[in-house]
Motif scaffolding. Structure first.
Motif, short mmCIF file in Angstrom:
data_model
loop_
_atom_site.label_atom_id
_atom_site.label_comp_id
_atom_site.label_asym_id
_atom_site.label_seq_id
_atom_site.Cartn_x
_atom_site.Cartn_y
_atom_site.Cartn_z
N GLY A 141 0.79 -1.22 0.00
CA GLY A 141 0.00 0.00 0.00
C GLY A 141 0.81 1.25 0.00
O GLY A 141 0.28 2.35 0.08
N LEU A 142 2.12 1.13 -0.12
CA LEU A 142 2.97 2.34 -0.05
C LEU A 142 3.69 2.62 -1.35
O LEU A 142 4.12 3.73 -1.59
CB LEU A 142 4.01 2.17 1.06
CG LEU A 142 3.49 2.21 2.50
CD1 LEU A 142 4.65 2.00 3.49
CD2 LEU A 142 2.81 3.54 2.80
N THR A 143 3.82 1.62 -2.24
CA THR A 143 4.54 1.84 -3.50
C THR A 143 3.71 1.37 -4.68
O THR A 143 2.87 0.48 -4.53
CB THR A 143 5.86 1.06 -3.51
OG1 THR A 143 5.57 -0.31 -3.17
CG2 THR A 143 6.88 1.63 -2.56
N VAL A 144 3.92 1.98 -5.83
CA VAL A 144 3.22 1.63 -7.06
C VAL A 144 3.72 0.27 -7.52
O VAL A 144 4.94 -0.02 -7.42
CB VAL A 144 3.48 2.69 -8.15
CG1 VAL A 144 2.90 2.26 -9.50
CG2 VAL A 144 2.91 4.03 -7.73
N ASN A 145 2.83 -0.52 -8.05
CA ASN A 145 3.23 -1.84 -8.55
C ASN A 145 3.84 -1.66 -9.94
O ASN A 145 3.15 -1.53 -10.94
CB ASN A 145 2.00 -2.76 -8.62
CG ASN A 145 2.42 -4.19 -8.97
OD1 ASN A 145 3.51 -4.42 -9.49
ND2 ASN A 145 1.53 -5.14 -8.68
N GLU A 146 5.15 -1.62 -9.97
CA GLU A 146 5.85 -1.31 -11.23
C GLU A 146 5.67 -2.43 -12.24
O GLU A 146 5.63 -2.17 -13.45
CB GLU A 146 7.34 -1.06 -10.96
CG GLU A 146 7.56 0.23 -10.16
CD GLU A 146 9.05 0.45 -9.84
OE1 GLU A 146 9.91 0.00 -10.60
OE2 GLU A 146 9.32 1.06 -8.78
N ASP A 147 5.56 -3.65 -11.76
CA ASP A 147 5.38 -4.77 -12.70
C ASP A 147 4.08 -4.62 -13.46
O ASP A 147 4.01 -4.92 -14.66
CB ASP A 147 5.37 -6.10 -11.94
CG ASP A 147 6.72 -6.36 -11.29
OD1 ASP A 147 7.73 -5.75 -11.78
OD2 ASP A 147 6.80 -7.11 -10.30
N ALA A 148 3.06 -4.12 -12.77
CA ALA A 148 1.75 -4.01 -13.40
C ALA A 148 1.73 -2.94 -14.49
O ALA A 148 0.92 -3.02 -15.43
CB ALA A 148 0.67 -3.70 -12.33
N VAL A 149 2.58 -1.95 -14.35
CA VAL A 149 2.59 -0.85 -15.34
C VAL A 149 3.81 -0.95 -16.26
O VAL A 149 4.14 0.00 -16.96
CB VAL A 149 2.53 0.53 -14.66
CG1 VAL A 149 1.24 0.68 -13.89
CG2 VAL A 149 3.75 0.73 -13.74
N GLU A 150 4.42 -2.10 -16.24
CA GLU A 150 5.69 -2.23 -16.99
C GLU A 150 5.53 -1.91 -18.45
O GLU A 150 6.36 -1.26 -19.07
CB GLU A 150 6.22 -3.65 -16.82
CG GLU A 150 7.66 -3.78 -17.30
CD GLU A 150 8.19 -5.20 -17.17
OE1 GLU A 150 7.49 -6.04 -16.59
OE2 GLU A 150 9.31 -5.43 -17.67
N LYS A 151 4.40 -2.37 -19.02
CA LYS A 151 4.19 -2.20 -20.44
C LYS A 151 4.07 -0.75 -20.86
O LYS A 151 4.32 -0.39 -22.01
CB LYS A 151 2.96 -2.98 -20.88
CG LYS A 151 3.24 -4.48 -20.93
CD LYS A 151 2.09 -5.26 -21.49
CE LYS A 151 2.45 -6.75 -21.61
NZ LYS A 151 1.25 -7.58 -21.83
N ARG A 152 3.54 0.04 -19.93
CA ARG A 152 3.42 1.45 -20.30
C ARG A 152 4.47 2.35 -19.62
O ARG A 152 4.31 3.55 -19.53
CB ARG A 152 2.00 1.96 -20.05
CG ARG A 152 1.40 1.56 -18.72
CD ARG A 152 -0.04 2.01 -18.66
NE ARG A 152 -0.70 1.56 -17.42
CZ ARG A 152 -1.16 2.43 -16.52
NH1 ARG A 152 -1.02 3.72 -16.72
NH2 ARG A 152 -1.79 1.98 -15.44
#
Lengths: 787, 135
Positions: B78-89
């Protein structure tokens, strides 16, 4: 490019300073290195503690969130303590001091204040975030709205949920703490990297400086060695070093002298250049290092033997050299000069024969030998007959040539073991050792034969002879001086016997010649010291009593002997040749005095000053020149001068008598008067008198003495006077001592008279008084004080 | 979960953003605790050189994510953005950089909306995100 000039300093001692500088450099660089290492390590230790505390903050922040949530849900916890732990730690991290321990976990840590700009900014941020975290947690615990809590670290949290806000703040705090820890770690790494770089630089710098100094030291040492080398090689001294295997070093001067490369001289190679006679000595010296000085010969590039004077230094004990060192100098020229000087000191420069000093030395040695062996020896003294005439008529160069020629002939006769010497002038000496009297006489004969051979000199054929005195020493004791003196006496005896004779010394000769010899020496000194002077005896016209002339008589007032009679010293002067300078002196002095009287008006036109001329002078053939010189020097007219010669001087047959007559004739033609002295004693042929250029005949005093009482003397005197008048000559009687004698000769018709009756021979100033008077009566002499 | 505003920008006409060197647009970005600011929030599409300066005091990263209207998903903490989920963009990212430095991030931006963010713990939620419109 200009090279720096180095001082010539073969004895410099800079090496020690350079080595010290190298050591100091190493020590300095090492000290700096260690200091930096310690400092960096200490910083590292501090940073480790800081790192631990900084990392610990993350855990504390998370623990704080948990404790707040636990208390909110009714559990027991002490979030306030945790918050203060968090802020106390943050304070300690930033400004230094004690970081509190985590309860039940670790110890307190003493932290240093942080200096870096970045790290301080980060720690300040961490402290702000910790404060915001604490304030938010407090609001949650006190059930107050968290949105109202003021945030101080620039965060802008959009979430409204208090727990989310608290967790975000805890995350920020933890993250900042970790970042600060990372920054500290990076600083630490950088410090260690710096240390490594600095250490490497220090190492390289130290090494480089030391290398520079070491190279400087090596260069200086090389230069110093080069200086020493050039000192040795440039030196003209010949340096040789000997070791076990022979010669181990030869300096450049040696190589140049023999013109060979060094390998040719090393070992036993040097021996080929050393004189075989000196080789043994040189080897012994090079082995034992003594004596300290040696002289040996070496052959140079031209094959000449050179004398080397070497100073020997034994350095076999010297660790570096282990040899014997010879410092040699070429002294060939010096020794040659010394030999030449020695030769000159003992040899006659003209003939190359031994001189008097060497002759005496050899004689003394021979006598010493004779004393032991009892073997006989002989000393010969030789005097050339007629040498003075050659010297006077042909000049000194001719005289020198004659001496050289004679010396050569003598030298051809004597044995190599004999000592032939020239003692001075025309006097030679010969030492024959051993020799009996007859052998010595044989040698004397051969010498005379050799010297008697005619010889051509200055275009004239001359024949000289030698008078040789021989003293034969039978062996045993004798004194050299005595032998020489006896030989001298014998030589005079030989001279008396005529030219080309020799005489062996007999003791009766010594008695006869003893006085004569002594007188000769004194007479020579008298001539030099001016002890001789002229006295004048007036000649009187018998009829008028007027003074018409004077006879000049030589006087010797010896300091030691008083007045010496001419009868004593004239024969000596004639025998030794001294008569020639004496005769010149008399002529010059008489002419000068006559000229003075003439100037003073004391004498008349027909006045004549008579001078005695000896047979020797006439024989020497130089009376004409001497008279000319005397007249010219004094400006006297020839007619004022008269020459008295003896019969014997002009009568002898042969060339000498002929020359004497010619000379007198020439002088007579020019106006000089001539008188025959001592007439009646010379057994001369009266008929010859006609051909002589004569103006006056002097009746010998032996006839005058008896003229008064002896009929024979009176008759002779009368005849002489008659003869004179018959030939148109003037007759004078000398030795008139009494009135009776005067009366007798007046009666016999004698023109002039001379004698004590009128005047004794007197010094010129006294004669001046007589001349001023014009006449001279018998009374004057009887009482000269009243004259 | 709190989502940042994601704006989708249509290939735009803005010409006021950044300097243009030939085909490359230089866009100065400044990061500071705890915000991201740009000199211009409107850029022309094409090759963009993001010149990212970190004014600190903390270290920050920079991630460029294209918006697609669904916002940015968070990780389970709950403290950091899920970078894997937005990797494509995700068009590009800069690793955390120490304060004081300026780094370049070269991205080709098509017209649309993009989020610039720092995803270090708490930083995104603490305010470190902004939006660029590319036309």
């Amino acid at each position: 490019m200009l090279r720096r000039r180095h001082r010539f300093a073969p004895f410099d001692s800079r090496g020690r300073f350079t080595i010290a500088a190298i050591l100091i450099t190493f020590a300095g660089f090492s000290a700096i290195s260690v200091f930096l290492s310690i400092r960096t390590t200490r910083h590292s230790q501090h940073r480790a503690a800081v790192l631990q505390v900084a990392a610990r903050q993350r855990a504390i922040a998370e623990r704080y969130v948990n404790e707040v949530l636990l208390v909110s849900s009714g559990a027991t916890a002490d979030p306030a303590a945790t918050a203060s732990l968090l802020t106390a730690s943050a304070d300690a991290l930033l400004d230094g001091g004690e970081a509190p321990s985590l309860p039940g976990d670790d110890d307190e840590a003493d932290l240093p204040a942080q200096q870096g700009k970045v790290i301080r900014a980060q720690l300040k941020q961490e402290r702000r975030l910790a404060h915001d975290l604490g304030a938010t947690g407090q609001a949650i615990l006190e059930k107050k709205p968290t949105l109202a809590v003021p945030l101080t670290a620039g965060e802008d949290i959009a979430a409204r949920d208090p727990v989310v806000r608290l967790r975000v703040l805890a995350g920020l705090t933890a993250n900042t703490s970790l970042n600060a820890a990372r920054t500290i770690a990076i600083e630490n790494d950088r410090g260690i990297n710096h240390l490594i770089t600095t250490q490497v630089l220090l190492g390289v710098g130290g090494l480089f400086t030391s290398l520079l100094l070491a190279f400087g030291l090596i260069a200086a040492t090389r230069r110093q060695t080069a200086h020493f080398r050039s000192l040795v090689t440039a030196s003209t001294d010949l340096v040789l070093v000997f070791g076990r295997g022979g010669c181990r070093y030869a300096s450049r001067a040696v190589l140049e002298m023999v013109d060979r490369p060094e390998p040719d001289l090393l070992g036993d190679g040097l021996a080929r250049f050393v004189h075989p006679d000196d080789l043994g000595m040189l080897r012994a010296t090079s082995e034992h290092g003594e004596p300290a000085e040696i002289v040996f010969r070496m052959r140079n590039r031209h094959g000449e033997w050179r004398q080397l004077d070497a100073h020997v230094t034994d350095l076999r004990g010297n660790r570096r050299l282990r040899g014997v060192v010879l410092n040699a100098r070429d002294v060939t020229e010096r020794m040659r000069l010394e030999q030449e000087l020695t030769r000159q000191a003992f040899h006659d420069g003209l003939t190359g024969l031994a001189n008097r000093a060497l002759f005496r030395d050899r004689l003394d040695q021979a006598l010493a030998r004779s004393l032991r062996t009892k073997e006989p020896l002989a000393v010969l003294l030789l005097d050339l007959d007629g040498f003075k005439q050659v010297n006077d008529t042909l000049g000194h160069d001719a005289g020198d040539k004659l001496l050289r020629a004679v010396a050569e002939r003598f030298d051809g006769v004597v044995r190599p073991s004999d000592t032939l010497a020239r003692l001075g002038g025309d006097e030679f000496a010969l030492l024959i050792d051993p020799a009996t009297e007859s052998e010595a006489e044989d040698v004397a004969r051969r010498l005379n034969e050799a010297v008697g051979e005619p010889l051509v000199l200055a275009g004239r054929e001359l024949s000289v002879g030698a008078s040789i005195g021989i003293v034969a020493h039978p062996g045993g004791h004798a004194d050299g001086d005595d032998l020489i003196r006896h030989a001298d006496i014998a030589m005079y005896a030989a001279k008396d016997a005529g030219r080309g004779h020799h005489q062996v010394f007999r003791y009766d000769m010594a008695l006869e010649f003893g006085e004569l010899l002594a007188l000769e020496g004194e007479l020579r000194a008298a001539v030099e010291n001016g002890e001789l002077c002229l006295h004048y005896q007036p000649e009187i016209d018998v009829e008028s009593g007027k003074v018409v002339g004077v006879e000049a008589l030589l006087r010797w007032e010896s300091e030691s002997r008083g007045n010496v009679s001419p009868g004593e010293f004239i024969p000596i002067a004639e025998a030794t040749g001294l008569i020639l300078p004496l005769g010149d002196f008399v002529l010059r002095e008489a002419c000068a005095q006559t000229a003075r009287w003439l100037r003073e008006g004391l004498i008349e036109d027909r006045f004549v000053t008579w001078v005695n001329i000896s047979a020797k002078q006439l024989a020497a053939g130089r009376v004409g020149t001497a008279v000319d010189q005397a007249l010219e020097a004094t400006g006297l007219a020839p007619k004022f001068l008269g020459l008295e010669v003896t019969e014997t001087a002009i009568v002898p047959d042969g060339s000498a008598g002929e020359r004497a007559r010619e000379e007198l004739q020439m002088l007579h033609d020019r106006g000089v008067h001539v008188a025959i002295d001592d007439f009646g004693t010379g057994f001369s042929s009266l008929s010859q008198l006609r051909h002589f250029p004569i103006d006056m005949i002097k009746v010998d005093r032996s006839f005058v003495k008896g003229v008064e009482h002896d009929a024979k003397d009176a008759a002779i005197t009368a005849n002489i006077v008659t003869l004179a008048h018959a030939l148109g000559l003037v007759a004078i009687a000398e030795g008139i001592e009494s009135d009776g004698q005067l009366a007798s000769i007046r009666e016999l018709g004698c023109d002039l008279a001379q004698g004590f009756l009128f005047a004794r021979p007197r010094p010129p100033e006294e004669v001046s008084l007589v001349l001023a008077q014009g006449t001279c009566s018998p009374d004057d002499e009887r009482d000269p004080a009243t004259a | 979960m709190l989502l940042a505003v994601l704006v989708l920008v249509v290939a735009g006409c803005s010409s006021s953003g950044g300097k243009s060197h030939g085909a490359v647009t230089v866009a100065p970005i400044v990061e500071k605790d705890f915000k991201i600011s740009a000199r211009s929030y409107e850029l022309r599409a094409g090759q963009v050189d993001l010149s990212v300066k970190n004014d600190g005091p903390d270290a920050h990263e920079l991630i460029v994510v294209r918006e697609n209207g669904s916002g940015l998903p968070m990780r389970a903490d709950g403290l950091t953005v899920n970078e894997d989920a937005v990797e494509k963009r995700t068009l590009g990212a800069l690793e955390p950089g120490q304060p004081g430095g300026t780094r370049e991030l070269n991205v080709r931006l098509a017209p649309g909306r993009y989020v610039l963010l720092c995803n270090m713990t708490g930083h995104y939620l603490g305010g470190m995100h902004t939006e660029l419109v590319v036309s």
